[in-house]
Scaffold this active site. Structure first.
Site, PDB file in Angstrom:
ATOM      1  N   ARG A 191       0.826  -1.216   0.000  1.00  0.00           N
ATOM      2  CA  ARG A 191       0.000   0.000   0.000  1.00  0.00           C
ATOM      3  C   ARG A 191       0.856   1.260   0.000  1.00  0.00           C
ATOM      4  NH1 ARG A 191      -3.734  -0.272   4.906  1.00  0.00           N
ATOM      5  NH2 ARG A 191      -1.837  -1.152   5.759  1.00  0.00           N
ATOM      6  N   ASN A 220      -6.174  -2.607   2.014  1.00  0.00           N
ATOM      7  CA  ASN A 220      -6.166  -4.060   2.101  1.00  0.00           C
ATOM      8  C   ASN A 220      -7.607  -4.548   2.162  1.00  0.00           C
ATOM      9  OD1 ASN A 220      -3.377  -4.339   2.195  1.00  0.00           O
ATOM     10  ND2 ASN A 220      -3.296  -4.356   4.426  1.00  0.00           N
TER      11      ASN A 220
END
Length: 98
Positions: free
Chosen positions: A26, A44
């Site tokens: 990320r 996520n």
């Protein structure tokens, strides 16, 4: 500098599967999106995938898709990238990790 209007931008929704959680995916995606001048978010998912929603010019979102398919952090293993494209909403400011 000419800033593209929302109608000149598109939105790409990417779902990335493989080894993409717990390895800094990320953060790397955020850095790449910011370097491309995109807005949106990355998060996520409970099933182990990562989802990104990014808005920018067609060239910018194409570059992000290519990065997702072929790059990512060193420890990533990309098994599949699902892509949905639509017209940009223009609602995002910056690119954030959720």
């Amino acid at each position: 500098m000419n800033v593209p209007k929302a109608s000149e931008k598109e939105c790409i929704i990417l779902t990335i599967s493989g080894r993409v959680q717990g390895i800094g995916y990320r953060r790397s995606a955020q850095q790449k999106a910011e370097s491309l001048g995109l807005t949106g978010w990355v998060a996520n998912l409970e099933n182990g995938d990562v989802r990104m929603v990014a808005e920018g010019t067609p060239d910018q979102v194409d570059a992000l898709e290519l990065w997702c398919r072929n790059s990512g952090p060193r420890m990533a293993r990309i098994d599949r990238v699902e892509v949905v494209r639509q017209q940009a909403s223009g609602v995002f400011v910056g690119f954030v990790i959720r």
